[in-house]
Write an enzyme that holds these catalytic residues in place. Structure first.
Site, PDB file in Angstrom:
ATOM      1  N   ASP A 100       0.802  -1.228   0.000  1.00 48.62           N
ATOM      2  CA  ASP A 100       0.000   0.000   0.000  1.00 48.62           C
ATOM      3  C   ASP A 100       0.829   1.270   0.000  1.00 48.62           C
ATOM      4  OD1 ASP A 100      -2.589  -1.158  -0.077  1.00 48.62           O
ATOM      5  OD2 ASP A 100      -2.282  -1.823   1.979  1.00 48.62           O
ATOM      6  N   ASP A 170      -6.071  -5.445  -5.143  1.00 51.92           N
ATOM      7  CA  ASP A 170      -5.881  -4.062  -4.678  1.00 51.92           C
ATOM      8  C   ASP A 170      -4.568  -3.451  -5.187  1.00 51.92           C
ATOM      9  OD1 ASP A 170      -7.183  -5.964  -3.013  1.00 51.92           O
ATOM     10  OD2 ASP A 170      -7.373  -4.529  -1.394  1.00 51.92           O
TER      11      ASP A 170
END
Ligand code: GLY
Length: 392
Positions: A100, A170
């Site tokens: 992330d 993601d």
């Protein structure tokens, strides 16, 4: 040709939402300052994060950079810079950082650099890109998603397995950090890692009907494909709507950065699947497109991310085709805003209705306000207004 009734209605809706956004965000910025919010507390107000390494910590500065770009109000810039300085410490803790890094540093440092040319912000962005590139598994040809040992709590929670070999949908949204670094350094290495990951995702994550796995597990030592654990959706073989939205937007962004037409095709394939599903639920996404009929649970984050992805696709196709994606984006945004928006400037957060994962025994993560719902709502509204800062 003059403006039709549908276009006029969309335009009027957009003007109204933009005006409300200006009032709400000015109040929030003054109140929240350099605290890093995720979801309001029981008092209805944002509070500072308890985890500076949290994956959502870039969205608050990302919203502020969007508002600074749209309005020129220096208050947004000052707060965004303050948050970015707070985030820098996480770059010194590689073991705490998963894939992330893109979400955290594209929306803070890289957004700052793109807007102001600040060299310190560029340095932070490049450090984050180097740490993201280092997560690439050479044999499996994917970027490893989460952190943790071979026998981790997260692995057990998500259906068992060794998370050292897990890739997730993601990550498609983190690849733009690598595309940016390659361009900035005039060095193809980062871009090649991103493309290689995206090709693996096309092969193993996206199914032929446009639905997606959330997780794909490989042997971390040999790169051999193992299986696909269930993840944050209903279960194995289901179709987690936020994952679907990451696919729509993520593949469209890989197309923007590489011009590889297969990425645009994949983005469209996933987009058509999402549109077909939302067309039968009044343009609101269920948490999982394959969840049981009851209980009905929605996820506003999937709605606004999908809308941003559709607007990205619309930017890469001819006008006659773009109308389809733009109109679908409007329908999703309008349905989501009508049902979930709170424009009262005395309370923090705009959209409720965000669901973090399907199986939530506490209910605390189901249909609640989540910071990135607001980020993507703002991005979509500003894009439709022609006032958006490109942050990917
Ligand atoms: N990237 C984590 C999530 O979408 O929940």
């Amino acid at each position: 040709m003059g403006e039709g009734a549908a276009e006029r209605s969309n335009r009027e809706w957009l003007e109204g939402v933009y005006d409300k956004l200006l009032i709400k965000m000015k109040a929030e910025c003054a109140r929240v300052g350099t605290d890093i919010p995720y979801s309001p507390g029981e008092d209805g107000m944002y509070h500072d994060t308890e985890d500076i390494t949290g994956w959502t910590n870039g969205f608050w500065p990302g919203m502020l950079w969007q508002m600074y770009h749209a309005t020129g109000d220096e208050a947004y810039r000052a707060v965004a810079e303050g948050v970015e300085r707070r985030l820098e410490v996480v770059l010194n803790d590689p073991e705490a950082l998963g894939h992330d890094l893109g979400f955290m540093f594209l929306q803070s440092s890289v957004a700052n650099y793109r807007k102001t040319g600040d060299r310190e912000a560029r340095r932070r962005g490049l450090l984050a890109a180097a740490e993201l590139a280092a997560r690439y598994n050479l044999d499996g040809k994917f970027i490893r998603a989460w952190v943790g040992p071979r026998d981790s709590e997260q692995g057990r929670k998500m259906g068992g397995g060794d998370i050292r070999g897990w890739m997730i949908i993601d990550s498609m949204m983190n690849l733009p950090l690598l595309y940016w670094a390659s361009q900035e350094l005039d060095d193809p290495r980062y871009c090649k890692i991103a493309v290689s990951h995206a090709k693996t995702a096309q092969q193993y994550i996206v199914r032929p009907d446009g639905s997606c796995n959330h997780i794909v597990a490989f042997d971390p030592d040999t790169g051999e494909y193992l299986n696909s654990p269930g993840g944050q959706g209903y279960g194995q073989g289901s179709s987690w709507s936020r994952g679907q939205s990451w696919a729509v937007y993520g593949f469209a962004l890989s197309y923007r950065h590489t011009q590889d037409p297969s990425f645009l095709d994949t983005a469209k394939q996933c987009a058509h699947y999402c549109i077909a599903n939302m067309a039968v639920t009044d343009w609101l996404p269920l948490v999982d497109y394959r969840q049981p009929a009851q209980p009905v649970k929605y996820d506003s984050t999937a709605a606004v991310i999908t809308a941003c992805g559709l607007l990205e696709i619309a930017g890469h196709v001819e006008e006659n085709e773009a109308r389809f994606y733009t109109e679908a984006a409007y329908r999703i945004l309008r349905a989501c805003e009508a049902r979930f928006a709170d424009w009262d400037p005395a309370r923090d957060s705009i959209l409720t209705g965000g669901t973090y994962f399907y199986h939530d025994p506490t209910g605390k993560n189901t249909e609640v306000p989540i910071i990135y719902a607001d980020y993507f709502l703002i991005e979509a509204v500003l894009r439709l207004k022609g006032k958006e800062l490109f942050e990917w």
